[in-house]
Motif scaffolding. Structure first.
Motif, PDB file in Angstrom:
ATOM      1  N   GLU A  67       0.767  -1.249  -0.152  1.00 57.06           N
ATOM      2  CA  GLU A  67       0.048   0.080  -0.142  1.00 57.06           C
ATOM      3  C   GLU A  67       0.731   1.395  -0.083  1.00 57.06           C
ATOM      4  O   GLU A  67       0.710   2.263  -0.768  1.00 57.06           O
ATOM      5  CB  GLU A  67      -0.969   0.041   1.157  1.00 57.06           C
ATOM      6  N   ARG A  68       1.907   1.170   0.762  1.00 60.82           N
ATOM      7  CA  ARG A  68       2.936   2.254   0.729  1.00 60.82           C
ATOM      8  C   ARG A  68       3.530   2.674  -0.823  1.00 60.82           C
ATOM      9  O   ARG A  68       3.617   3.430  -1.067  1.00 60.82           O
ATOM     10  CB  ARG A  68       3.948   2.209   1.708  1.00 60.82           C
ATOM     11  N   ALA A  69       3.949   1.528  -1.338  1.00 62.44           N
ATOM     12  CA  ALA A  69       4.504   1.609  -2.570  1.00 62.44           C
ATOM     13  C   ALA A  69       3.439   2.250  -3.538  1.00 62.44           C
ATOM     14  O   ALA A  69       3.795   2.840  -4.376  1.00 62.44           O
ATOM     15  CB  ALA A  69       4.823   0.196  -2.992  1.00 62.44           C
ATOM     16  N   LYS A  70       2.104   1.555  -3.410  1.00 56.12           N
ATOM     17  CA  LYS A  70       1.243   2.519  -4.118  1.00 56.12           C
ATOM     18  C   LYS A  70       1.115   3.902  -4.005  1.00 56.12           C
ATOM     19  O   LYS A  70       0.889   4.750  -5.200  1.00 56.12           O
ATOM     20  CB  LYS A  70      -0.224   1.687  -3.852  1.00 56.12           C
ATOM     21  N   ALA A  71       1.047   4.419  -2.899  1.00 60.05           N
ATOM     22  CA  ALA A  71       0.962   5.896  -2.547  1.00 60.05           C
ATOM     23  C   ALA A  71       2.238   6.496  -3.258  1.00 60.05           C
ATOM     24  O   ALA A  71       2.115   7.707  -3.845  1.00 60.05           O
ATOM     25  CB  ALA A  71       0.877   5.922  -1.362  1.00 60.05           C
ATOM     26  N   VAL A  72       3.364   5.878  -3.409  1.00 64.08           N
ATOM     27  CA  VAL A  72       4.531   6.781  -3.871  1.00 64.08           C
ATOM     28  C   VAL A  72       4.689   6.579  -5.239  1.00 64.08           C
ATOM     29  O   VAL A  72       4.882   7.567  -6.031  1.00 64.08           O
ATOM     30  CB  VAL A  72       5.964   5.923  -3.439  1.00 64.08           C
TER      31      VAL A  72
END
Length: 264
Positions: A67-72
Motif C-alpha cells: 500500500e505504501r508503494a502504491k502511494a509513492v
C-alpha cells in the motif's frame, strides 16, 4: 502535477485512490535462491516513467508495504516492492524479523548486496510489461530497508538516487566500499534515534566523502527510529515510533530529491 508523497506522510490508512493502480506479483532468482515481490504502477497511462526499488522495513513484503508503494508510485513511478529474505520467508513477528535481517547485516554484506542488486535488475526487466523507463532507476527503503539501499551505494551501483529512511548506517567490516560512489545519496535520520550513535553518523560522512559521493544527511529533531511509518505507533517510551512532523518533511525531501534526479 499532484504531490502524492505529501499525502502519504499524513496517514497510510487513508491512501489516495488510484482506479487503475496495479500490484502484480513478480518472482526472480539470485543464485539458487528465489525471491517474490510486487511491481506497482498506475496503468491508466502508457507513458514511460522512472522506476524505484523499495525495500520495506524488517517485516519484509507485507500488505502495508504494498500500500505504501502504491502511494509513492502514483502516476510518476513504477515501484518494485523488493524481497531480500527469499520466497516464503515472511517473518511473523519482530523476533523472526530480527533474525532474518540480522543474518544479512553482519560483517559480510556480500549476500545482501547480491540480493538488492538482483532486485534492481528485476525492476529493469519489467520494461517490457510495465510503463517503465529502465534508464531511470532509483531506490529507497525504511529501517532495515534503508540500510539495504545504502549497500547499493557502497557496492558502486550507478543509479539516479538512493534514499534511506531511518536506516542503520554502519557498514559491514568485511564488505569494502567502492572507491567511487556513483549514486547520489539522501539519508533521512531521526536525531533522537538511540540505535544510530553520533559515531556512526560521523563515520558515514567520512566514508561518503572518501568515495567522492554526492550526499545529503538530514537529522530530524526529536524523531526516533521508524519516524516515517505510521504503523509504528506513537508510544513515547519506544525508540520505534511515528513522528508526523518529521514524516511530512522527510517525504517532501524524498519527493524533491527524486524529481530533481529524474527531471520531473
Amino acid at each position: 502535477m499532484p504531490r502524492r508523497l505529501l499525502a502519504l506522510a499524513l496517514s497510510f490508512a487513508t491512501l489516495p485512490a488510484f482506479a487503475a493502480m496495479q500490484a502484480k506479483p513478480v518472482e526472480w532468482s539470485v543464485g539458487k535462491d528465489r525471491f517474490s515481490g510486487y511491481v506497482v504502477y498506475d496503468d491508466a497511462s502508457a507513458a514511460k516513467r522512472p522506476g524505484l526499488v523499495m525495500v520495506p522495513n524488517w517485516m519484509g513484503v507485507t500488505e502495508d508495504a504494498v500500500e505504501r508503494a502504491k502511494a509513492v508510485a502514483g502516476t510518476d513511478y513504477v515501484v518494485l516492492v523488493a524481497d531480500v529474505y527469499g520466497k516464503g520467508n515472511r517473518p511473523k513477528d519482530a523476533d523472526e524479523a530480527g533474525k532474518l535481517s540480522g543474518s544479512l547485516r553482519g560483517d559480510d554484506r556480500g549476500p545482501l548486496r547480491a540480493r538488492i542488486e538482483g532486485a534492481v535488475a528485476t525492476l529493469k526487466a519489467q520494461a517490457g510489461s510495465a510503463p517503465l523507463d529502465a534508464s531511470r532507476i532509483g531506490a529507497f527503503g525504511f529501517c532495515f530497508g534503508g540500510s539495504t539501499v545504502l549497500e547499493l551505494a557502497r557496492a558502486g551501483a550507478d543509479l539516479a538516487g538512493i534514499v534511506s529512511f531511518h536506516g542503520g548506517l554502519a557498514p559491514g567490516a568485511k564488505s569494502a566500499t567502492a572507491a567511487v560512489i556513483k549514486t547520489p545519496v539522501l539519508v533521512l535520520n531521526g536525531a533522537a534515534d538511540k540505535s544510530v550513535p553520533d559515531s556512526d553518523i560521523l563515520a558515514l560522512e567520512k566514508e561518503l566523502d572518501g568515495a567522492g559521493a554526492d550526499w545529503q544527511f538530514v537529522n530530524f529533531s526529536g524523531a526516533v527510529h521508524c519516524f516515517a511509518e505510521p504503523s509504528a505507533g506513537t508510544d513515547p517510551a519506544s525508540n520505534c515510533r511515528y513522528d508526523e512532523r518529521a514524516a511530512k518533511r522527510a517525504y517532501r525531501m524524498m519527493d524533491g530529491f527524486f524529481r530533481e534526479r529524474f527531471g520531473l
